[in-house]
Design an enzyme around this catalytic site. Structure first.
Site, PDB file in Angstrom:
ATOM      1  N   SER A 140       0.748  -1.109  -0.060  1.00 35.68           N
ATOM      2  CA  SER A 140      -0.049   0.087  -0.004  1.00 35.68           C
ATOM      3  C   SER A 140       0.954   1.105  -0.002  1.00 35.68           C
ATOM      4  CB  SER A 140      -0.880   0.223   1.110  1.00 35.68           C
ATOM      5  OG  SER A 140      -1.830   1.157   1.390  1.00 35.68           O
ATOM      6  N   TYR A 152      -2.897  -0.310  10.445  1.00 30.56           N
ATOM      7  CA  TYR A 152      -3.018  -0.989   9.090  1.00 30.56           C
ATOM      8  C   TYR A 152      -1.845  -0.509   8.198  1.00 30.56           C
ATOM      9  CZ  TYR A 152      -4.297  -1.315   4.222  1.00 30.56           C
ATOM     10  OH  TYR A 152      -4.426  -1.503   2.926  1.00 30.56           O
TER      11      TYR A 152
HETATM   12  N1  LIG Z   1      -9.010  -0.615  -1.082  1.00 34.00           N
HETATM   13  C1  LIG Z   1      -7.822   0.253  -0.772  1.00 34.00           C
HETATM   14  O1  LIG Z   1      -7.890   1.653  -0.706  1.00 34.00           O
HETATM   15  C2  LIG Z   1      -6.390  -0.155  -0.729  1.00 34.00           C
HETATM   16  C3  LIG Z   1      -5.392   0.617  -0.747  1.00 34.00           C
HETATM   17  C4  LIG Z   1      -3.976  -0.108  -0.825  1.00 34.00           C
HETATM   18  C5  LIG Z   1      -3.747  -1.249  -0.468  1.00 34.00           C
HETATM   19  N2  LIG Z   1      -4.969  -2.110  -0.375  1.00 34.00           N
HETATM   20  C6  LIG Z   1      -4.666  -3.713  -0.360  1.00 34.00           C
HETATM   21  O2  LIG Z   1      -5.305  -4.205  -1.531  1.00 34.00           O
HETATM   22  C7  LIG Z   1      -5.581  -5.497  -1.009  1.00 34.00           C
HETATM   23  C8  LIG Z   1      -6.903  -5.842  -1.663  1.00 34.00           C
HETATM   24  O3  LIG Z   1      -7.925  -4.630  -1.040  1.00 34.00           O
HETATM   25  P1  LIG Z   1      -9.381  -4.342  -1.738  1.00 34.00           P
HETATM   26  O4  LIG Z   1      -9.773  -3.082  -0.842  1.00 34.00           O
HETATM   27  O5  LIG Z   1      -9.258  -4.741  -3.064  1.00 34.00           O
HETATM   28  O6  LIG Z   1     -10.103  -5.656  -0.918  1.00 34.00           O
HETATM   29  P2  LIG Z   1     -11.585  -5.882  -0.251  1.00 34.00           P
HETATM   30  O7  LIG Z   1     -12.534  -5.386  -1.490  1.00 34.00           O
HETATM   31  O8  LIG Z   1     -11.545  -5.487   1.039  1.00 34.00           O
HETATM   32  O9  LIG Z   1     -11.521  -7.422  -0.229  1.00 34.00           O
HETATM   33  C9  LIG Z   1     -10.747  -8.037   0.431  1.00 34.00           C
HETATM   34  C10 LIG Z   1     -10.619  -9.650  -0.124  1.00 34.00           C
HETATM   35  O10 LIG Z   1      -9.655 -10.348   0.686  1.00 34.00           O
HETATM   36  C11 LIG Z   1     -10.185 -11.507   1.298  1.00 34.00           C
HETATM   37  N3  LIG Z   1      -9.808 -11.854   2.580  1.00 34.00           N
HETATM   38  C12 LIG Z   1     -10.036 -11.032   3.499  1.00 34.00           C
HETATM   39  N4  LIG Z   1      -9.450 -11.830   4.566  1.00 34.00           N
HETATM   40  C13 LIG Z   1      -9.036 -12.949   4.151  1.00 34.00           C
HETATM   41  C14 LIG Z   1      -8.093 -14.009   4.830  1.00 34.00           C
HETATM   42  N5  LIG Z   1      -7.707 -14.205   6.102  1.00 34.00           N
HETATM   43  N6  LIG Z   1      -7.867 -14.990   3.760  1.00 34.00           N
HETATM   44  C15 LIG Z   1      -8.166 -15.008   2.647  1.00 34.00           C
HETATM   45  N7  LIG Z   1      -8.830 -14.196   2.065  1.00 34.00           N
HETATM   46  C16 LIG Z   1      -9.249 -13.044   2.751  1.00 34.00           C
HETATM   47  C17 LIG Z   1     -11.924 -11.160   0.988  1.00 34.00           C
HETATM   48  O11 LIG Z   1     -12.766 -12.287   0.934  1.00 34.00           O
HETATM   49  P3  LIG Z   1     -13.225 -13.033   2.375  1.00 34.00           P
HETATM   50  O12 LIG Z   1     -14.005 -11.751   3.195  1.00 34.00           O
HETATM   51  O13 LIG Z   1     -14.270 -14.141   1.534  1.00 34.00           O
HETATM   52  O14 LIG Z   1     -11.972 -13.783   2.818  1.00 34.00           O
HETATM   53  C18 LIG Z   1     -12.062 -10.238  -0.124  1.00 34.00           C
HETATM   54  O15 LIG Z   1     -12.043 -11.125  -1.173  1.00 34.00           O
HETATM   55  C19 LIG Z   1      -5.488  -5.436   0.462  1.00 34.00           C
HETATM   56  O16 LIG Z   1      -4.184  -6.084   0.893  1.00 34.00           O
HETATM   57  C20 LIG Z   1      -5.535  -4.104   0.849  1.00 34.00           C
HETATM   58  O17 LIG Z   1      -4.808  -4.092   2.144  1.00 34.00           O
HETATM   59  C21 LIG Z   1      -6.275  -1.514  -0.540  1.00 34.00           C
END
Ligand SMILES: NC(=O)c1ccc[n+]([C@@H]2O[C@H](COP(=O)([O-])OP(=O)(O)OC[C@H]3O[C@@H](n4cnc5c(N)ncnc54)[C@H](OP(=O)(O)O)[C@@H]3O)[C@@H](O)[C@H]2O)c1
Length: 235
Positions: A140, A152
């Site tokens: 991130s 986080y």
């Molecule tokens: N959104 C942002 O602004 C942002 C910015 C920078 C980085 N990121 C990073 O990008 C990545 C994806 O983020 P996103 O916002 O696209 O995610 P999201 O919409 O919150 O979805 C998270 C995904 O991860 C799965 N997940 C959560 N805990 C898990 C576990 N213990 N084991 C396996 N799967 C798990 C969830 O499915 P289940 O609940 O079914 O397991 C879901 O498919 C993350 O690492 C996040 O920290 C996000």
């Protein structure tokens, strides 16, 4: 077609789902993993039948589950070419106030964001080494700057270090390691305090992932930092 096998953790929504769509268009066979496999079924149905897309329930906090999944993929599909350690979780924290999640709820985030990609890397590495594969980790922009009270962000600093540690150990193996560091991305889980901030679309991050994996095998894209235009450098 025939681009290889591409495994994505956290594939049910957001960045993981967007990457699944682009990887499918690029000809990869997909393994889509999250804890709730039923959330992956609709996406899998859109991207192809079971000969092209495989859905798996896998909690990245449990090394045995990730190792079992990787083993089955290589056994049944004969390869593992890209592993996208993307699953992540986020809760709001404060050290000086009682705002946000209580400390008892912090451990899950740390396990998911730090042990998750570490376990995924450890489980997948033997297969990636056999197939000259590529490990991509979702860090991130928060893993580069200080954010008050934000555990986080600290977990994503850990992912920054993890990617470097893995890449350093992979020298001589042929495995490529890429850290993708998105800024705020519109995936539905954005805290109200940042609702008005500029945001990337999940596809914007997915294209960065696909850029890294589509380079010649001699090119290792180490890091990609991608922010929406106008995002404050310290957020
Ligand atoms: N959104 C942002 O602004 C942002 C910015 C920078 C980085 N990121 C990073 O990008 C990545 C994806 O983020 P996103 O916002 O696209 O995610 P999201 O919409 O919150 O979805 C998270 C995904 O991860 C799965 N997940 C959560 N805990 C898990 C576990 N213990 N084991 C396996 N799967 C798990 C969830 O499915 P289940 O609940 O079914 O397991 C879901 O498919 C993350 O690492 C996040 O920290 C996000």
């Amino acid at each position: 077609m025939g681009a290889g096998v591409f495994l994505i953790t956290g594939a049910g929504r957001g960045i993981g789902a967007a990457t699944a769509r682009l990887a499918s268009e690029a000809g990869y066979r997909l393994v889509l993993a999250s804890r709730d496999a039923s959330s992956l079924a609709a996406l899998a149905a859109r991207l192809g039948g079971p000969d092209r897309v495989w859905v798996a329930s896998c909690d990245v906090r449990a090394f045995d589950q990730v190792a079992a999944l990787v083993g089955r993929v290589e056994e049944e599909w004969g390869s593992l070419d890209v592993v996208f350690a993307n699953a992540g979780a986020s809760v709001v924290t404060s050290f000086t106030t009682t705002d946000g999640a209580p400390p008892a709820e912090w451990s899950d985030m740390v396990l998911t964001n730090v042990c998750g990609p570490a376990f995924t890397a450890r489980a997948a590495m033997p297969a990636l080494m056999r197939h000259g594969g590529h490990l991509v980790l979702t860090g991130s922009a928060a893993g580069r700057g200080v954010r008050p009270g934000n555990l986080y962000a600290a977990t994503k600093w850990a992912v920054t270090g993890l990617a470097q540690a893995i890449r350093a150990e992979c020298v001589g193996t042929g495995v490529r390691v890429t850290l993708v560091q998105p800024g705020l991305t519109d995936t539905g889980g954005i805290p109200p305090s940042r609702a008005a901030d500029p945001k990337l679309a999940p596809d914007d991050v997915a294209r960065a992932v696909m850029y890294a994996v589509s380079q010649p095998p001699t090119v290792d894209v180490n890091e990609i930092l991608i922010r929406p235009v106008g995002q404050d450098a310290y957020r």
